[in-house]
Motif scaffolding. Structure first.
Motif, PDB file in Angstrom:
ATOM      1  N   THR A  19       7.015  19.144 -10.031  1.00 60.29           N
ATOM      2  CA  THR A  19       8.298  18.548  -9.662  1.00 60.29           C
ATOM      3  C   THR A  19       8.259  18.179  -8.185  1.00 60.29           C
ATOM      4  O   THR A  19       7.885  18.999  -7.337  1.00 60.29           O
ATOM      5  CB  THR A  19       9.451  19.545  -9.902  1.00 60.29           C
ATOM      6  N   ILE A  20       8.642  16.961  -7.876  1.00 56.04           N
ATOM      7  CA  ILE A  20       8.660  16.510  -6.483  1.00 56.04           C
ATOM      8  C   ILE A  20       9.929  17.059  -5.821  1.00 56.04           C
ATOM      9  O   ILE A  20      11.043  16.729  -6.224  1.00 56.04           O
ATOM     10  CB  ILE A  20       8.644  14.962  -6.393  1.00 56.04           C
ATOM     11  N   LYS A  21       9.747  17.877  -4.798  1.00 54.63           N
ATOM     12  CA  LYS A  21      10.892  18.437  -4.071  1.00 54.63           C
ATOM     13  C   LYS A  21      11.232  17.609  -2.841  1.00 54.63           C
ATOM     14  O   LYS A  21      12.392  17.531  -2.425  1.00 54.63           O
ATOM     15  CB  LYS A  21      10.608  19.894  -3.653  1.00 54.63           C
ATOM     16  N   SER A  22      10.205  16.996  -2.238  1.00 58.43           N
ATOM     17  CA  SER A  22      10.444  16.218  -1.020  1.00 58.43           C
ATOM     18  C   SER A  22       9.443  15.075  -0.929  1.00 58.43           C
ATOM     19  O   SER A  22       8.247  15.261  -1.216  1.00 58.43           O
ATOM     20  CB  SER A  22      10.313  17.117   0.212  1.00 58.43           C
ATOM     21  N   PHE A  23       9.943  13.903  -0.567  1.00 54.61           N
ATOM     22  CA  PHE A  23       9.080  12.749  -0.326  1.00 54.61           C
ATOM     23  C   PHE A  23       9.484  12.121   1.002  1.00 54.61           C
ATOM     24  O   PHE A  23      10.634  11.712   1.185  1.00 54.61           O
ATOM     25  CB  PHE A  23       9.210  11.706  -1.437  1.00 54.61           C
ATOM     26  N   THR A  24       8.560  12.075   1.945  1.00 56.63           N
ATOM     27  CA  THR A  24       8.816  11.417   3.230  1.00 56.63           C
ATOM     28  C   THR A  24       7.690  10.428   3.498  1.00 56.63           C
ATOM     29  O   THR A  24       6.526  10.690   3.216  1.00 56.63           O
ATOM     30  CB  THR A  24       8.904  12.422   4.395  1.00 56.63           C
ATOM     31  N   SER A  25       8.071   9.294   4.040  1.00 57.39           N
ATOM     32  CA  SER A  25       7.116   8.223   4.294  1.00 57.39           C
ATOM     33  C   SER A  25       7.403   7.609   5.659  1.00 57.39           C
ATOM     34  O   SER A  25       8.552   7.335   5.997  1.00 57.39           O
ATOM     35  CB  SER A  25       7.236   7.152   3.207  1.00 57.39           C
ATOM     36  N   TYR A  26       6.342   7.407   6.433  1.00 58.01           N
ATOM     37  CA  TYR A  26       6.471   6.817   7.765  1.00 58.01           C
ATOM     38  C   TYR A  26       5.480   5.668   7.878  1.00 58.01           C
ATOM     39  O   TYR A  26       4.324   5.783   7.477  1.00 58.01           O
ATOM     40  CB  TYR A  26       6.153   7.847   8.856  1.00 58.01           C
ATOM     41  N   CYS A  27       5.927   4.566   8.464  1.00 60.23           N
ATOM     42  CA  CYS A  27       5.025   3.435   8.648  1.00 60.23           C
ATOM     43  C   CYS A  27       5.381   2.685   9.919  1.00 60.23           C
ATOM     44  O   CYS A  27       6.571   2.537  10.243  1.00 60.23           O
ATOM     45  CB  CYS A  27       5.103   2.487   7.449  1.00 60.23           C
ATOM     46  N   GLU A  57       3.175  23.179  -3.000  1.00 65.88           N
ATOM     47  CA  GLU A  57       2.012  22.448  -2.492  1.00 65.88           C
ATOM     48  C   GLU A  57       2.480  21.274  -1.644  1.00 65.88           C
ATOM     49  O   GLU A  57       3.460  20.611  -1.977  1.00 65.88           O
ATOM     50  CB  GLU A  57       1.146  21.935  -3.640  1.00 65.88           C
ATOM     51  N   LYS A  58       1.758  21.037  -0.560  1.00 69.90           N
ATOM     52  CA  LYS A  58       2.042  19.898   0.302  1.00 69.90           C
ATOM     53  C   LYS A  58       0.859  18.937   0.278  1.00 69.90           C
ATOM     54  O   LYS A  58      -0.261  19.328   0.570  1.00 69.90           O
ATOM     55  CB  LYS A  58       2.322  20.369   1.741  1.00 69.90           C
ATOM     56  N   HIS A  59       1.150  17.702  -0.085  1.00 70.10           N
ATOM     57  CA  HIS A  59       0.108  16.679  -0.157  1.00 70.10           C
ATOM     58  C   HIS A  59       0.394  15.607   0.894  1.00 70.10           C
ATOM     59  O   HIS A  59       1.538  15.193   1.063  1.00 70.10           O
ATOM     60  CB  HIS A  59       0.072  16.052  -1.549  1.00 70.10           C
ATOM     61  N   HIS A  64       1.936   6.951   6.632  1.00 70.89           N
ATOM     62  CA  HIS A  64       1.757   8.374   6.324  1.00 70.89           C
ATOM     63  C   HIS A  64       2.800   8.833   5.307  1.00 70.89           C
ATOM     64  O   HIS A  64       4.006   8.633   5.511  1.00 70.89           O
ATOM     65  CB  HIS A  64       1.891   9.191   7.619  1.00 70.89           C
ATOM     66  N   HIS A  65       2.334   9.414   4.206  1.00 67.81           N
ATOM     67  CA  HIS A  65       3.210   9.986   3.182  1.00 67.81           C
ATOM     68  C   HIS A  65       3.041  11.506   3.162  1.00 67.81           C
ATOM     69  O   HIS A  65       1.912  12.008   3.285  1.00 67.81           O
ATOM     70  CB  HIS A  65       2.851   9.482   1.777  1.00 67.81           C
ATOM     71  N   GLU A  66       4.134  12.218   2.952  1.00 67.19           N
ATOM     72  CA  GLU A  66       4.087  13.656   2.722  1.00 67.19           C
ATOM     73  C   GLU A  66       4.913  13.968   1.475  1.00 67.19           C
ATOM     74  O   GLU A  66       6.067  13.539   1.364  1.00 67.19           O
ATOM     75  CB  GLU A  66       4.641  14.435   3.923  1.00 67.19           C
ATOM     76  N   VAL A  67       4.315  14.693   0.542  1.00 69.12           N
ATOM     77  CA  VAL A  67       4.988  15.054  -0.707  1.00 69.12           C
ATOM     78  C   VAL A  67       4.900  16.562  -0.902  1.00 69.12           C
ATOM     79  O   VAL A  67       3.812  17.144  -0.798  1.00 69.12           O
ATOM     80  CB  VAL A  67       4.342  14.327  -1.912  1.00 69.12           C
ATOM     81  N   GLU A  68       6.030  17.194  -1.161  1.00 70.06           N
ATOM     82  CA  GLU A  68       6.072  18.622  -1.492  1.00 70.06           C
ATOM     83  C   GLU A  68       6.309  18.764  -2.986  1.00 70.06           C
ATOM     84  O   GLU A  68       7.237  18.159  -3.538  1.00 70.06           O
ATOM     85  CB  GLU A  68       7.177  19.323  -0.703  1.00 70.06           C
ATOM     86  N   ILE A  69       5.450  19.581  -3.635  1.00 71.55           N
ATOM     87  CA  ILE A  69       5.457  19.687  -5.098  1.00 71.55           C
ATOM     88  C   ILE A  69       5.580  21.148  -5.517  1.00 71.55           C
ATOM     89  O   ILE A  69       4.907  22.023  -4.958  1.00 71.55           O
ATOM     90  CB  ILE A  69       4.150  19.100  -5.687  1.00 71.55           C
ATOM     91  N   ILE A 116       0.834  -1.201   0.000  1.00 70.71           N
ATOM     92  CA  ILE A 116       0.000   0.000   0.000  1.00 70.71           C
ATOM     93  C   ILE A 116       0.871   1.255   0.000  1.00 70.71           C
ATOM     94  O   ILE A 116       0.510   2.272  -0.589  1.00 70.71           O
ATOM     95  CB  ILE A 116      -0.950  -0.003   1.213  1.00 70.71           C
ATOM     96  N   ASP A 117       2.042   1.180   0.651  1.00 72.92           N
ATOM     97  CA  ASP A 117       2.934   2.350   0.649  1.00 72.92           C
ATOM     98  C   ASP A 117       3.349   2.711  -0.773  1.00 72.92           C
ATOM     99  O   ASP A 117       3.345   3.884  -1.161  1.00 72.92           O
ATOM    100  CB  ASP A 117       4.163   2.089   1.533  1.00 72.92           C
ATOM    101  N   HIS A 118       3.697   1.700  -1.608  1.00 74.84           N
ATOM    102  CA  HIS A 118       4.023   1.956  -3.014  1.00 74.84           C
ATOM    103  C   HIS A 118       2.848   2.604  -3.736  1.00 74.84           C
ATOM    104  O   HIS A 118       3.012   3.574  -4.491  1.00 74.84           O
ATOM    105  CB  HIS A 118       4.329   0.644  -3.743  1.00 74.84           C
ATOM    106  N   MET A 119       1.671   2.030  -3.545  1.00 75.45           N
ATOM    107  CA  MET A 119       0.495   2.474  -4.296  1.00 75.45           C
ATOM    108  C   MET A 119       0.127   3.915  -3.954  1.00 75.45           C
ATOM    109  O   MET A 119      -0.152   4.728  -4.846  1.00 75.45           O
ATOM    110  CB  MET A 119      -0.678   1.524  -4.027  1.00 75.45           C
TER     111      MET A 119
END
Length: 531
Positions: free
Chosen positions: A216-224, A457-459, A443-448, A198-201
């Motif tokens: 453009t993806i500036k930051s990708f953080t993932s916590y599980c 933008e923060k998603h 939890h994923h956080e992506v800065e675009i 699910i983290d990949h998806m």
């Protein structure tokens, strides 16, 4: 199970699934290769029961009868027989029969008890003749066995031209089967669980949506993390094991690498616990969490296609705050040392108290009769320099006492190292009771950044799932979030939603678009927000 009275839930399911059946330009999930439709199964009409017509039969073999198996078997067996039905263009209805194979028949029978259309059998995957016979009788195989067993199963699936789904990492040995799988016309879908899965998806959905808008993806953080539900985090570590703790403890010694603001950061395995940082999630401020770096995050930057564009790529493991301080201190005391300890070599077994005195270098004429309390342990930990913080020493002392490491009972002969002793006691004292629940948080956080905007933008995307108890029977959140995706992978292969052949991960829209919608329709909620 959803009844016709659950109007809100039914509306949500219909909206989710028919959004794929009727794609439009405004539908962010649209995918021409993945058409989903909804039909109702048994419907009461003037007292007469009507059944869907002309159903096809399909069969799935699940290998491994652990906790993850049950939710997978339940989902597959209900497909086509209850309220929700995945079909293509309202045709080719399918009933799925499930076979659960386990090395021990009693384990398989225990798992399948009470689940209709599911049969338990004894099956040793090292018995090639029997394995081939069982695989030949089904359409898709799900392997929930240890990763080391997958190659044997995969080779059999290739020879018999049967699809395979696993929840394990796709390692080099599995990747090497890509051409053979393509030649056989089958799909080997790996990493179809929670993490990986699910983290990949969730990640690829967010990243691809950004790229489609020229972002453009500036930051990708993932916590599980898999954690006890807050009410059951009732020990000093605020942590429990749903299986043998050996793997989890060893993971705390793994080195880690990630990228932060353009710089590559390496963490030595011996310093992993010391690198933990406090974490508060905006959507769940009541959770006091901490995060440890999780192995090599840079691999995921490359896998997700953002390795060069993102200045930050980080994957972390979640624990409740304070966990790492305690585990780090226990590690410095020597409790996780894997070398054979002289005191544990003797035929005459020492007590846990005597063993702990030896680790803490406490000299006493009569260690069995010595009075040793929490304050004494705190003082010794601080004196030996295992930690500098009074509170950390106190929580470590409480953990030592909670684990029974000062008990005057003999250590089993199977324990030859401090690590063995730690695992033995943790498995005893940090296990879930039959009424306790776990929790999964992803939890994923992506800065675009977009070319026509100066604003970043923060998603955010979050999955929060708790274990469920029905009729006195508890299913863990971990089992649900690993077993359901694996079952969904099998359903997508049975219904020809996945056309690509070879060894795959769920990072293509062909897989993750329908899979995420089905997972959510099944009741696993994914929360998405942007700002």
């Amino acid at each position: 199970m959803v009844s016709a009275d659950d109007r809100d839930v039914l509306d949500h399911i219909i909206d989710s699934l028919t959004s794929l059946a009727n794609p439009t330009g405004n539908n962010r999930f649209s995918n021409q290769n993945s058409k989903l439709s909804l039909k109702l199964g048994k419907v009461q009409d003037n007292g007469m029961e009507k059944e869907p017509d002309s159903k096809k039969k399909a069969a799935v073999l699940i290998l491994g009868a652990g906790r993850v198996c049950q939710p997978a078997a339940e989902m597959l067996s209900s497909f086509g027989r209850h309220k929700t039905l995945l079909e293509e263009d309202f045709e080719d209805q399918i009933d799925v029969d499930v076979i659960v194979g386990s090395l021990y028949l009693k384990d398989a029978e225990q798992i399948v008890e009470g689940i209709p259309n599911v049969t338990g059998i004894q099956l040793d995957v090292m018995d090639s003749a029997n394995l081939f016979k069982c695989i030949s009788q089904v359409d898709v195989v799900i392997s929930l066995l240890p990763a080391s067993c997958h190659i044997n199963v995969a080779n059999a699936c290739i020879e018999l031209k049967k699809h395979l789904v696993t929840a394990s990492y796709v390692d080099s040995s599995m990747s090497m089967l890509d051409d053979k799988a393509k030649d056989a016309g089958i799909t080997i879908l790996g990493e179809m669980g929670l993490d990986p899965g699910i983290d990949h998806m969730m990640a690829m959905k967010m990243i691809n949506q950004a790229h489609m808008k020229k972002g453009t993806i500036k930051s990708f953080t993932s916590y599980c993390g898999g954690l006890p539900s807050p009410e059951d985090a009732n020990n000093p570590l605020a942590y429990k094991f749903s299986w043998n703790p050996v793997g989890a403890i060893r993971a705390g010694r793994n080195p880690a690498t990630y990228k932060y603001h353009g710089e590559t950061v390496h963490i030595d395995g011996d310093n992993l616990y010391d690198s933990a940082t406090k974490l508060r999630l905006p959507d769940f401020p009541a959770f006091a969490l901490e995060c440890l770096p999780n192995r090599n995050s840079l691999l995921y930057g490359d896998l997700y296609g953002i390795g060069t564009e993102a200045s930050t790529v980080f994957r972390g493991t979640l624990r409740y705050e304070g966990f790492s301080e305690i585990m780090g201190t226990l590690s410095r005391i020597g409790l996780f040392n894997n070398e054979v300890r002289p005191i544990l070599k003797n035929e005459q077994r020492p007590t846990f108290r005597k063993f702990m005195f030896d680790l803490l270098k406490i000299v006493h004429e009569d260690p069995e009769g010595a009075l040793m309390g929490e304050e004494d342990i705190i003082e010794k930990i601080l004196t030996l320099g295992h930690c500098k913080d009074q509170r950390a020493a106190m929580m470590t002392a409480k953990t030592i006492i909670f684990l029974g490491l000062l008990d005057q009972t003999e250590i089993p002969a199977s324990c030859r190292s401090a690590f063995d002793v730690a695992c033995f006691r943790m498995e005893e004292r940090l296990s879930y009771s039959s009424t306790e629940k776990d929790m999964v948080l992803l939890h994923h956080e992506v800065e675009i950044e977009y070319p026509d905007s100066q604003i970043t933008e923060k998603h955010r995307a979050t999955l929060l799932e708790f274990g469920k108890t029905v009729d006195g029977k508890t299913t863990t959140a971990m089992a649900l979030t690993v077993g359901i995706p694996a079952a969904v992978g099998a359903l997508l292969l049975l219904t020809n939603k996945i056309q690509t052949r070879g060894v795959l991960r769920p990072i293509q829209p062909e897989v993750y678009t329908p899979a995420l919608d089905i997972i959510q329709a099944y009741g696993i909620k994914l929360i998405e927000k942007s700002e």
